[in-house]
Scaffold this active site. Structure first.
Site, PDB file in Angstrom:
ATOM      1  N   GLY A  30       0.815  -1.206   0.000  1.00 10.28           N
ATOM      2  CA  GLY A  30       0.000   0.000   0.000  1.00 10.28           C
ATOM      3  C   GLY A  30       0.848   1.255   0.000  1.00 10.28           C
ATOM      4  N   ASP A  31       0.183   2.400  -0.171  1.00  7.98           N
ATOM      5  CA  ASP A  31       0.833   3.718  -0.150  1.00  7.98           C
ATOM      6  C   ASP A  31       1.842   3.877  -1.285  1.00  7.98           C
ATOM      7  OD1 ASP A  31      -0.497   4.317   2.367  1.00  7.98           O
ATOM      8  OD2 ASP A  31       0.961   2.965   3.282  1.00  7.98           O
ATOM      9  N   LYS A  49      -1.134   5.122  -5.713  1.00 10.11           N
ATOM     10  CA  LYS A  49      -2.205   4.750  -6.649  1.00 10.11           C
ATOM     11  C   LYS A  49      -3.084   5.938  -6.990  1.00 10.11           C
ATOM     12  CE  LYS A  49      -3.687   1.447  -3.936  1.00 10.11           C
ATOM     13  NZ  LYS A  49      -2.593   1.497  -2.943  1.00 10.11           N
ATOM     14  N   GLY A  50      -3.244   6.858  -6.022  1.00  3.59           N
ATOM     15  CA  GLY A  50      -4.069   8.025  -6.271  1.00  3.59           C
ATOM     16  C   GLY A  50      -3.530   8.867  -7.398  1.00  3.59           C
ATOM     17  N   GLY A  91      -5.926   5.759   2.186  1.00  5.00           N
ATOM     18  CA  GLY A  91      -6.135   7.057   1.563  1.00  5.00           C
ATOM     19  C   GLY A  91      -5.205   7.298   0.405  1.00  5.00           C
ATOM     20  N   HIS A  92      -5.586   8.224  -0.444  1.00  6.74           N
ATOM     21  CA  HIS A  92      -4.767   8.652  -1.565  1.00  6.74           C
ATOM     22  C   HIS A  92      -4.501  10.148  -1.430  1.00  6.74           C
ATOM     23  CE1 HIS A  92      -5.479   4.807  -3.277  1.00  6.74           C
ATOM     24  NE2 HIS A  92      -6.694   5.049  -3.712  1.00  6.74           N
ATOM     25  N   THR A  93      -3.275  10.550  -1.683  1.00  7.86           N
ATOM     26  CA  THR A  93      -2.932  11.959  -1.725  1.00  7.86           C
ATOM     27  C   THR A  93      -2.663  12.354  -3.164  1.00  7.86           C
ATOM     28  OG1 THR A  93      -1.985  11.902   0.504  1.00  7.86           O
ATOM     29  CG2 THR A  93      -1.358  13.738  -0.917  1.00  7.86           C
ATOM     30  N   GLN A 135      -5.765  -0.353  -0.704  1.00  7.49           N
ATOM     31  CA  GLN A 135      -4.717  -1.203  -0.152  1.00  7.49           C
ATOM     32  C   GLN A 135      -3.821  -1.761  -1.277  1.00  7.49           C
ATOM     33  OE1 GLN A 135      -8.090  -1.944   1.144  1.00  7.49           O
ATOM     34  NE2 GLN A 135      -7.645  -0.296   2.550  1.00  7.49           N
ATOM     35  N   GLY A 151      -2.227   9.063   9.738  1.00  9.68           N
ATOM     36  CA  GLY A 151      -1.093   9.856  10.176  1.00  9.68           C
ATOM     37  C   GLY A 151       0.024   9.023  10.769  1.00  9.68           C
ATOM     38  N   PRO A 209       3.318   6.872  11.196  1.00  9.65           N
ATOM     39  CA  PRO A 209       4.561   6.741  10.436  1.00  9.65           C
ATOM     40  C   PRO A 209       4.639   5.371   9.785  1.00  9.65           C
ATOM     41  CG  PRO A 209       4.989   6.636  12.803  1.00  9.65           C
ATOM     42  CD  PRO A 209       3.562   7.024  12.644  1.00  9.65           C
ATOM     43  N   LEU A 250      10.446   7.994  -7.462  1.00  6.37           N
ATOM     44  CA  LEU A 250      11.850   7.798  -7.808  1.00  6.37           C
ATOM     45  C   LEU A 250      12.698   8.961  -7.316  1.00  6.37           C
ATOM     46  CD1 LEU A 250      13.888   5.985  -9.348  1.00  6.37           C
ATOM     47  CD2 LEU A 250      13.364   7.330 -11.407  1.00  6.37           C
ATOM     48  N   ASP A 251      12.128  10.159  -7.289  1.00  5.66           N
ATOM     49  CA  ASP A 251      12.857  11.350  -6.876  1.00  5.66           C
ATOM     50  C   ASP A 251      13.316  11.301  -5.424  1.00  5.66           C
ATOM     51  OD1 ASP A 251       9.893  11.524  -6.684  1.00  5.66           O
ATOM     52  OD2 ASP A 251      10.318  13.338  -5.533  1.00  5.66           O
TER      53      ASP A 251
END
Length: 428
Positions: free
Chosen positions: A12-13, A16-17, A40-42, A223, A301, A303, A331-332
Site C-alpha cells: 500500500g501507499d 495509486k491516487g 487514503g490517496h494523496t 490497499q 497519520g 509513520p 523515484l525522486d
C-alpha cells in the site's frame, strides 16, 4: 473500449491516487472496488493537495464519473465529510454514484474493531480501528447492512435488532462494554438516507452499459497485493480482495472485459501495521527515507515502516495480478543516496529463494539478498523523458523493470500531476 484495473504492488501507499488521477481525464468511469476509509490517496493538482479516503480518485477529474462499487464498505459520516470538504474547496461531487449493494459500517462495527484490537495485545494485527474488518465479517456472515437497506426502515430496524442481539452479548460479556441501543443505531443510519438516495444505483448494470457504449472504465484498488486477504501476508492483511481478481467481484464487471492490469510500485517500499517486512530499515536510513518521502499515513497519520525495493514482492504481484504495466513512483525520493540496495532474493535458513516462500513462517525468517546500485545527485523532478534522467537513475529503472516481471510504463518524479515520465501509453 476496455476495463482497466489499477492495483498496488506492495503493502500500500505506492501512489495509486496519483496514477488514477493521471488517467482520470482520459477515462469515463473510475470505480473503487474494495476497502473503505482505512486507506487514503494523496493527489497534488497545481500545487494543491487533496487527501481522499473513501472517495474514488476520479472524483477530481471533471469528465469522469466516480463510482463506489459493491465491494466497498462505507462509513457514512466519513463519506459525507469528504464530500462536504471537497465542495467547500470548489470541487464538484455531483457525479458520484454509490452501489446499492455496498455494505455500511454501522457504529457497532467500529466499537468492536477497537476493543478487539486492544484485547489482542501483542497479537494485534495493526487495524486502523475504523470498523472495516467487522463489517466484512458481517458481510460474510450474511448479517450485514447494505446501502439499499437505508431506504426501507422496517427492514433496517429488523436487521439492526437481530445483529445487536448478538453484538451486545459480545460487547457486554466479553469486553465489558455498554450495550448499544437499536433506536440510536437506526436513527444514525437513517439520518443519511435522504442525502444518499440520489447517488445510489445498480452500479453493475451501469458499468455494463458503459462498456457496451464504448466507455473506458478504470477499476481502482484500495490497499495493495501484499494486504489482500487471500494473497497477502495473512493474517496481517486487510479484509477485502485488493488484487485484480477483486476488481471483478467488487464491481460486477466480468473478467472477460478486463484488457489491462496496471500495478503501482514505489521505488522503495513501505508498510503500516504489523507483519513481516524483509527489507525494513530500522536505523537512521529508515528515518531519512521516511522523512524524505513524507511516509505518514494519509488516513491515520501513522509513520510508515520503510525499506528498500523488494523485487520478489514485485514479481509476486506481477504474477498474482497478471500485471501488464508497472507505474514506478517516488523515484525522486532516492536522489542523493550514494548507493541503493535492491532485494533480489531471500535467504531462508541458508536456502536461496528467488520468489515468495510458500508459508508465512518462512516469510517471517526471510533475510534479504541485496544487489547494490550506484545512486545519483542530480535533481530529477523536472525530467519528462527517460533521457532526462541521470545515467545511474536510468540504470536503476531498467534494472527494476528487468527483475520485476512487467514493463515500467510510467515513472513518477514528483508529487504533482505533471511530474511523470510516460514511456508507454497506459490506454493505448
Amino acid at each position: 473500449m476496455p476495463a482497466i484495473v489499477l492495483v498496488g504492488a506492495q503493502w500500500g501507499d505506492e501512489g495509486k491516487g496519483k496514477a488514477t488521477d493521471l488517467l482520470g481525464s482520459r477515462v469515463d468511469y473510475v470505480v473503487k472496488f474494495n476497502g473503505g476509509n482505512n486507506a487514503g490517496h494523496t493527489i497534488v493538482i497545481n500545487g494543491e493537495k487533496f487527501a481522499l479516503h473513501l472517495l474514488p480518485s476520479g472524483i477530481l477529474s471533471e469528465n469522469c464519473v466516480p463510482v463506489i462499487g459493491n465491494g466497498v464498505v462505507i462509513d457514512l459520516e466519513v463519506l459525507f465529510g469528504e464530500i462536504d470538504a471537497l465542495q467547500a474547496r470548489g470541487r464538484s461531487t455531483e457525479k458520484l454514484v454509490v452501489s446499492a449493494d455496498a455494505h455500511i459500517i454501522a457504529p457497532y462495527n467500529t466499537v468492536i474493531d477497537k476493543v478487539t484490537e486492544r484485547f489482542a495485545g501483542s497479537r494485534r494485527i495493526g487495524t486502523t480501528g475504523r470498523g472495516i474488518g467487522p463489517t466484512y465479517a458481517d458481510k460474510m456472515n450474511r448479517i450485514g447492512i447494505r446501502v439499499q437497506d437505508l431506504f426501507d426502515e422496517v427492514t433496517l430496524r429488523d436487521k439492526v435488532t437481530s445483529v445487536l442481539n448478538l453484538k451486545n452479548q459480545v460487547l457486554a460479556k466479553i469486553y465489558n462494554r455498554r450495550a448499544l441501543e437499536v433506536d440510536a443505531v437506526v436513527e444514525f443510519l437513517l439520518s443519511y438516507a435522504d442525502r444518499l438516495r440520489p447517488m445510489v444505483a445498480n452500479t453493475a448494470l451501469l458499468l455494463h452499459e458503459a462498456l457496451e457504449d464504448g466507455k473506458t472504465v478504470l477499476l481502482e484498488a484500495g490497499q495493495a497485493t501484499m494486504l489482500d486477504v487471500d494473497h497477502g501476508n495473512y493474517p496481517f492483511v486487510t479484509s477485502s480482495s485488493a488484487t485484480a481478481g477483486g476488481a471483478c467481484t467488487g464491481s460486477g464487471i466480468p473478467p472477460t472485459r478486463i484488457a489491462r492490469v496496471i500495478a503501482v510500485v514505489k521505488a522503495y517500499a513501505t508498510r503500516v501495521g504489523e507483519g513481516p517486512f524483509p527489507t525494513e530499515l530500522l536505523d537512521s536510513k529508515g528515518d531519512e527515507l521516511r522523512n524524505a518521502g513524507a511516509e505518514f499515513g494519509t488516513t491515520t497519520g501513522r509513520p510508515r515502516r520503510t525499506g528498500w525495493y523488494d523485487a520478489p514482492v514485485a514479481r509476486y504481484a506481477a504474477r498474482i495480478n497478471g500485471v501488464t504495466d508497472f507505474v514506478l513512483t517516488k523515484l525522486d525520493i532516492l536522489t542523493g543516496l550514494p548507493e541503493i540496495p535492491v532485494c533480489v532474493a531471500y535467504d531462508i535458513d541458508g536456502v536461496r529463494h528467488d520468489d515468495m516462500p510458500m508459508t508465512q513462517a518462512e516469510f517471517h525468517k526471510a533475510v534479504p539478498i541485496y544487489q547494490t546500485f550506484p545512486g545519483w545527485e542530480e535533481d530529477i523532478s523536472k525530467a519528462r523523458t527517460l533521457a532526462d534522467l541521470p545515467a545511474n537513475c536510468q540504470a536503476y529503472v531498467r534494472a527494476l523493470e528487468e527483475m520485476s516481471g512487467a514493463r515500467i510504463s510510467v515513472i513518477g518524479v514528483g508529487p504533482g500531476r505533471d511530474q511523470s515520465i510516460v514511456l508507454n501509453d497506459l490506454l493505448a
